[in-house]
Scaffold this motif. Structure first.
Motif, mmCIF file in Angstrom:
data_model
loop_
_atom_site.group_PDB
_atom_site.id
_atom_site.type_symbol
_atom_site.label_atom_id
_atom_site.label_comp_id
_atom_site.label_asym_id
_atom_site.label_seq_id
_atom_site.Cartn_x
_atom_site.Cartn_y
_atom_site.Cartn_z
ATOM 1 N N UNK A 274 0.841 -1.205 0.000
ATOM 2 C CA UNK A 274 0.000 0.000 0.000
ATOM 3 C C UNK A 274 0.881 1.262 0.000
ATOM 4 N N UNK A 275 1.926 1.245 0.817
ATOM 5 C CA UNK A 275 2.808 2.425 0.869
ATOM 6 C C UNK A 275 3.478 2.659 -0.486
ATOM 7 N N UNK A 276 3.900 1.562 -1.125
ATOM 8 C CA UNK A 276 4.679 1.701 -2.364
ATOM 9 C C UNK A 276 3.763 1.963 -3.563
ATOM 10 N N UNK B 82 11.179 -5.648 2.020
ATOM 11 C CA UNK B 82 10.649 -4.406 1.431
ATOM 12 C C UNK B 82 11.037 -4.323 -0.048
ATOM 13 N N UNK B 83 12.273 -4.674 -0.347
ATOM 14 C CA UNK B 83 12.688 -4.643 -1.763
ATOM 15 C C UNK B 83 11.879 -5.654 -2.577
ATOM 16 N N UNK B 84 11.570 -6.777 -1.959
ATOM 17 C CA UNK B 84 10.777 -7.804 -2.656
ATOM 18 C C UNK B 84 9.399 -7.236 -2.991
ATOM 19 N N UNK B 85 8.741 -6.601 -2.021
ATOM 20 C CA UNK B 85 7.404 -6.035 -2.269
ATOM 21 C C UNK B 85 7.500 -4.927 -3.316
ATOM 22 N N UNK B 86 8.561 -4.133 -3.248
ATOM 23 C CA UNK B 86 8.722 -3.022 -4.203
ATOM 24 C C UNK B 86 9.091 -3.535 -5.589
ATOM 25 N N UNK C 55 4.376 -5.118 -11.421
ATOM 26 C CA UNK C 55 3.009 -4.964 -11.917
ATOM 27 C C UNK C 55 1.991 -5.759 -11.114
ATOM 28 N N UNK C 56 2.447 -6.623 -10.205
ATOM 29 C CA UNK C 56 1.479 -7.336 -9.364
ATOM 30 C C UNK C 56 1.139 -6.445 -8.167
ATOM 31 N N UNK D 271 0.516 3.548 -10.418
ATOM 32 C CA UNK D 271 1.737 2.781 -10.091
ATOM 33 C C UNK D 271 2.277 2.120 -11.360
ATOM 34 N N UNK D 272 1.377 1.553 -12.159
ATOM 35 C CA UNK D 272 1.823 0.872 -13.381
ATOM 36 C C UNK D 272 2.422 1.882 -14.367
ATOM 37 N N UNK D 273 1.838 3.083 -14.412
ATOM 38 C CA UNK D 273 2.364 4.114 -15.320
ATOM 39 C C UNK D 273 3.773 4.526 -14.876
ATOM 40 N N UNK D 274 3.958 4.694 -13.587
ATOM 41 C CA UNK D 274 5.291 5.093 -13.088
ATOM 42 C C UNK D 274 6.313 3.992 -13.365
#
Ligand SMILES: Cc1cc2nc3c(=O)[nH]c(=O)nc-3n(C[C@H](O)[C@H](O)[C@H](O)COP(=O)(O)OP(=O)(O)OC[C@H]3O[C@@H](n4cnc5c(N)ncnc54)[C@H](O)[C@@H]3O)c2cc1C
Length: 440
Positions: free
Chosen positions: A325-327, A357-361, A371-372, A426-429
């Motif tokens: 959610x944060x990312x 955190x890197x994994x989630x990001x 994209x997930x 998020x997908x656009x970024x």
């Protein structure tokens, strides 16, 4: 002259090779020492400080009240204690995290002629031991896991003799209990008891481990973080059944992340995939504060963030949802979230935290594609179907007709973002920084 055992992430007496080495190094006993390092203490939140203090009290009791605790920079304190004791050697379990590696090198130099003797580590297999066939460090979990299993680990070792002489020097007080923190039982005895209680329930672990509303996981991450129990002790009790194998694999994730961080110390604060340095980020403002306080209007996220503030823990599935959610909904830098977690988690571990955190990001070594994007409401409905976890941590929702998407709770905030819109954003970024797909 007594030797010195400098405890850090190994607050136990059983299955402790460095402690045994300290007892064997000198016939006049051992000075058990813990140094409260202001660099680490000052930035810890209340639950983390409370846990450490309680763990030190438990260790002190096991050592007959002889633990010497001093506050200060270990580079000054450890040589000072070694001089006072006229110790022939100072013993430690090796630390592989970047801060610990740098600190130990400085302490080793400051000790001069007195050797700093590392033996054992917080891991079943120390980072750097398991390499690919080509002699490289692993970057991906599954091949690491196979090689780690093939490498194997030592059996647990016994405790020092019960009449071992512990030498106490002048020291500082162990900090007192912190009233507002509700801790689980702390210390080696409690960790061993938790394992004994949990082990027979491993049969339901694989099926239920994603359910934050159930007591379905070991809750041993804090004891493992502080070394109140060693992973070898857990692994020695596992057989080849599917249920035990799943738990073994989770323990291996902890070892994998320690390995990745030891090989890439910069991963503490730099994305392992460099293109993520260029992703467009939002500035931390009221939305970040709402996330930290558990007031985003997304119940499962808020429940997790409030559990963290109250207890210093959060269920693994909810950590993933809150981090996502944060990312991906707030477009904030993963490092802001990782810092907040580290400040508050009682199991806060630089390798497991930063690399999860890197994994989630999506910027870590393993394949967790950017994209997930987790839908926080859908995740809540799936993994907390009766909303028991949400109701526990967000009491305003106790009587909501639908606690997953409340419309009848005036005390609870409105959602601070529109998830569907932020998912597209998020997908656009991500598309802006995505490496070009190589031609066939
Ligand atoms: C964003 C994020 C941050 C995290 N930060 C930390 C942290 O600072 N410290 C920490 O110990 N774990 C961290 N984890 C991993 C995981 O959430 C916790 O280890 C787990 O919730 C602890 O509960 P348990 O002991 O009941 O786990 P169990 O399910 O009983 O697992 C047994 C042990 O395996 C290890 N383990 C399980 N899952 C993981 C994992 N994904 N990564 C690494 N080790 C794992 C832990 O040592 C755990 O105690 C993080 C996960 C996420 C998604």
């Amino acid at each position: 002259m007594p030797s010195v055992m400098w405890f850090r992430r190994d607050l136990r007496v059983h299955d402790h090779p460095a402690l045994l080495a300290a007892t064997e190094a000198a016939s006049d006993g051992v000075v058990p020492l813990f140094v409260i390092d202001p660099v680490l203490w000052e930035r810890s939140g209340a639950p983390r400080r409370a846990y450490l203090a309680a763990s030190l009290r438990a260790l002190d009791e096991q050592l007959g009240g002889r633990l010497t605790v001093r506050c200060g920079d270990p580079v000054d304190v450890v040589p000072q204690v070694a001089r006072e004791a006229a110790a022939p050697s100072v013993h430690v379990s090796a630390d592989f995290a970047p801060y610990g590696v740098a600190r130990d090198a400085m302490v080793g130099r400051a000790l001069g002629q007195t050797p700093l003797v590392p033996l054992g580590s917080p891991y079943a297999v120390a980072p750097g031991r398991v390499l690919t066939g080509a002699g490289q460090r692993f970057k991906v979990f599954t091949p690491f896991f196979r090689a780690w299993l093939a490498h194997g680990w030592r059996s647990p070792v016994g405790a020092p003799a019960t009449d071992q002489h512990w030498v106490r020097l002048r020291g500082d007080q162990i900090p007192g209990p912190i009233a507002e923190v509700d801790l689980p039982p702390v210390g080696e005895t409690a960790a061993l008891a938790r394992w004994e209680e949990f082990r027979p329930r491993l049969g339901t672990y694989a099926g239920d481990r994603d359910r934050p509303d159930r007591d379905a996981t070991s809750r041993l991450s804090a004891p493992l973080r502080w070394g109140e129990i060693h992973p070898r002790t857990l692994l020695a009790d596992l057989d080849d059944s599917a249920a035990h194998s799943k738990f073994r694999a989770e323990v291996a994730w902890r070892e994998f992340y320690a390995e990745v961080l030891a090989a890439n110390p910069e991963a503490t604060w730099r994305p392992l995939r460099p293109e993520y340095d260029r992703i467009r980020l939002a500035a931390a403002g009221p939305a970040f504060e709402a996330w930290r306080q558990g007031r985003t209007g997304f119940p499962i996220v808020d429940a997790g963030m409030r559990e963290l503030l109250a207890t210093g823990l959060m269920h693994n599935r909810v950590r993933m949802i809150a981090a996502s959610f944060l990312i991906k909904d707030l477009h904030l830098d993963w490092r802001l979230g990782a810092r907040h977690f580290m400040d508050h988690l009682i199991d806060g571990d630089v390798a497991s935290n930063q690399l999860n955190w890197q994994w989630v990001a999506g910027c870590g070594t393993d394949a967790a594609p950017y994209f997930r994007v987790f839908n926080p409401t859908g995740q809540g409905r799936k993994f907390d179907p009766d909303a028991a976890y949400i109701r526990r941590w967000v009491p305003e929702l106790a009587r909501a007709s639908d606690p997953h998407e409340p419309t009848d709770c005036p005390d609870y905030p409105e959602p601070i973002v529109d998830h569907a819109a932020e998912r597209l954003e998020a997908l656009a970024r991500w598309a802006e920084i995505r490496p070009p797909v190589p031609p066939d």
